[in-house]
Design a protein around this motif. Sequence first.
Motif, PDB file in Angstrom:
ATOM      1  N   ASP A  27       0.855  -1.184   0.000  1.00 36.68           N
ATOM      2  CA  ASP A  27       0.000   0.000   0.000  1.00 36.68           C
ATOM      3  C   ASP A  27       0.892   1.234   0.000  1.00 36.68           C
ATOM      4  N   TYR A  28       0.802   2.013  -1.080  1.00 37.67           N
ATOM      5  CA  TYR A  28       1.611   3.221  -1.228  1.00 37.67           C
ATOM      6  C   TYR A  28       0.807   4.487  -0.929  1.00 37.67           C
ATOM      7  N   GLY A  29      -0.333   4.349  -0.273  1.00 38.96           N
ATOM      8  CA  GLY A  29      -1.163   5.516   0.025  1.00 38.96           C
ATOM      9  C   GLY A  29      -2.213   5.738  -1.036  1.00 38.96           C
ATOM     10  N   THR A  30      -1.816   6.273  -2.175  1.00 39.24           N
ATOM     11  CA  THR A  30      -2.773   6.513  -3.263  1.00 39.24           C
ATOM     12  C   THR A  30      -2.777   5.381  -4.278  1.00 39.24           C
ATOM     13  N   ASP A  31      -1.853   4.471  -4.160  1.00 34.99           N
ATOM     14  CA  ASP A  31      -1.741   3.341  -5.089  1.00 34.99           C
ATOM     15  C   ASP A  31      -1.512   2.055  -4.313  1.00 34.99           C
ATOM     16  N   SER A  32      -1.889   0.941  -4.932  1.00 35.93           N
ATOM     17  CA  SER A  32      -1.631  -0.373  -4.345  1.00 35.93           C
ATOM     18  C   SER A  32      -0.984  -1.269  -5.388  1.00 35.93           C
ATOM     19  N   PHE A  33      -0.053  -2.106  -4.927  1.00 31.56           N
ATOM     20  CA  PHE A  33       0.592  -3.103  -5.768  1.00 31.56           C
ATOM     21  C   PHE A  33       0.213  -4.465  -5.213  1.00 31.56           C
ATOM     22  N   VAL A  34      -0.286  -5.342  -6.058  1.00 29.69           N
ATOM     23  CA  VAL A  34      -0.660  -6.695  -5.660  1.00 29.69           C
ATOM     24  C   VAL A  34       0.077  -7.665  -6.569  1.00 29.69           C
ATOM     25  N   GLN A  35       0.770  -8.631  -5.961  1.00 27.37           N
ATOM     26  CA  GLN A  35       1.432  -9.673  -6.742  1.00 27.37           C
ATOM     27  C   GLN A  35       0.857 -11.019  -6.322  1.00 27.37           C
ATOM     28  N   ILE A  36       0.496 -11.813  -7.324  1.00 26.29           N
ATOM     29  CA  ILE A  36       0.005 -13.174  -7.120  1.00 26.29           C
ATOM     30  C   ILE A  36       0.854 -14.063  -8.020  1.00 26.29           C
ATOM     31  N   ASP A  89     -14.880   2.873  -0.893  1.00 29.76           N
ATOM     32  CA  ASP A  89     -14.996   4.136  -0.166  1.00 29.76           C
ATOM     33  C   ASP A  89     -13.741   4.967  -0.440  1.00 29.76           C
ATOM     34  N   PRO A  90     -13.858   6.308  -0.349  1.00 26.77           N
ATOM     35  CA  PRO A  90     -12.662   7.133  -0.489  1.00 26.77           C
ATOM     36  C   PRO A  90     -11.681   6.859   0.635  1.00 26.77           C
ATOM     37  N   PRO A  91     -10.413   7.128   0.504  1.00 21.67           N
ATOM     38  CA  PRO A  91      -9.749   7.667  -0.686  1.00 21.67           C
ATOM     39  C   PRO A  91      -9.598   6.592  -1.757  1.00 21.67           C
ATOM     40  N   TYR A  92      -9.725   6.998  -2.998  1.00 19.92           N
ATOM     41  CA  TYR A  92      -9.676   6.065  -4.120  1.00 19.92           C
ATOM     42  C   TYR A  92      -8.230   5.776  -4.499  1.00 19.92           C
ATOM     43  N   LYS A  93      -7.977   4.529  -4.926  1.00 21.95           N
ATOM     44  CA  LYS A  93      -6.620   4.093  -5.238  1.00 21.95           C
ATOM     45  C   LYS A  93      -6.571   3.448  -6.615  1.00 21.95           C
ATOM     46  N   SER A  94      -5.413   3.568  -7.242  1.00 22.84           N
ATOM     47  CA  SER A  94      -5.175   2.805  -8.467  1.00 22.84           C
ATOM     48  C   SER A  94      -4.464   1.506  -8.074  1.00 22.84           C
ATOM     49  N   LEU A  95      -4.407   0.571  -9.011  1.00 25.04           N
ATOM     50  CA  LEU A  95      -3.850  -0.747  -8.737  1.00 25.04           C
ATOM     51  C   LEU A  95      -2.864  -1.133  -9.822  1.00 25.04           C
ATOM     52  N   ILE A  96      -1.754  -1.707  -9.400  1.00 25.05           N
ATOM     53  CA  ILE A  96      -0.866  -2.428 -10.315  1.00 25.05           C
ATOM     54  C   ILE A  96      -0.932  -3.884  -9.869  1.00 25.05           C
ATOM     55  N   LEU A  97      -1.345  -4.764 -10.772  1.00 22.45           N
ATOM     56  CA  LEU A  97      -1.456  -6.187 -10.484  1.00 22.45           C
ATOM     57  C   LEU A  97      -0.382  -6.934 -11.251  1.00 22.45           C
ATOM     58  N   ALA A  98       0.456  -7.667 -10.530  1.00 21.97           N
ATOM     59  CA  ALA A  98       1.454  -8.557 -11.138  1.00 21.97           C
ATOM     60  C   ALA A  98       0.932  -9.974 -10.944  1.00 21.97           C
ATOM     61  N   TYR A  99       0.841 -10.736 -12.038  1.00 24.28           N
ATOM     62  CA  TYR A  99       0.209 -12.054 -11.963  1.00 24.28           C
ATOM     63  C   TYR A  99       1.016 -13.060 -12.773  1.00 24.28           C
TER      64      TYR A  99
END
Length: 133
Positions: A27-36, A89-99
């Motif tokens: 969790d980077y605050g305004t962005d999230s990175f998810v790796q699966i 719910d706010p705050p809204y976040k963007s996502l980078i998904l690594a799969y």
Amino acid sequence: MSSKCPVKVKQAGFLIEGNPTEFLVADYGTDSFVQITQVGKVGKLIKAVRDKPDNLDGFSTYTITNLLGADDEKLDVLARQIVGELNKDPPYKSLILAYSCKKLPPFSTILAVLKSLGLKAKQDAIPPAMPMY
């Protein structure tokens, strides 16, 4: 000056349908990175961003962009579901998904694991997967 890292990272490994599967949520605050991953690599990269403004009917729309790897509609839907969970719910976040998985785990299992790792949505029951560790 604070020495705390502003990035919150959680990771876990589970045995899902016989496949060892690693999850990482940053969790980077305004962005999230998810790796699966089931193969220990980044693999496909997808970016999912909430469009603004919301439609008048109350539903949000999202732009899904494939950054690396071939287009895969199932993974685009997965990214859409994850970013939807992030943006209930706010705050809204963007996502980078690594799969990078040999076999796509059930979406419900993926979302349950990500919620247990601190994805922004409400916490649900323990995921229906068996921990590897």
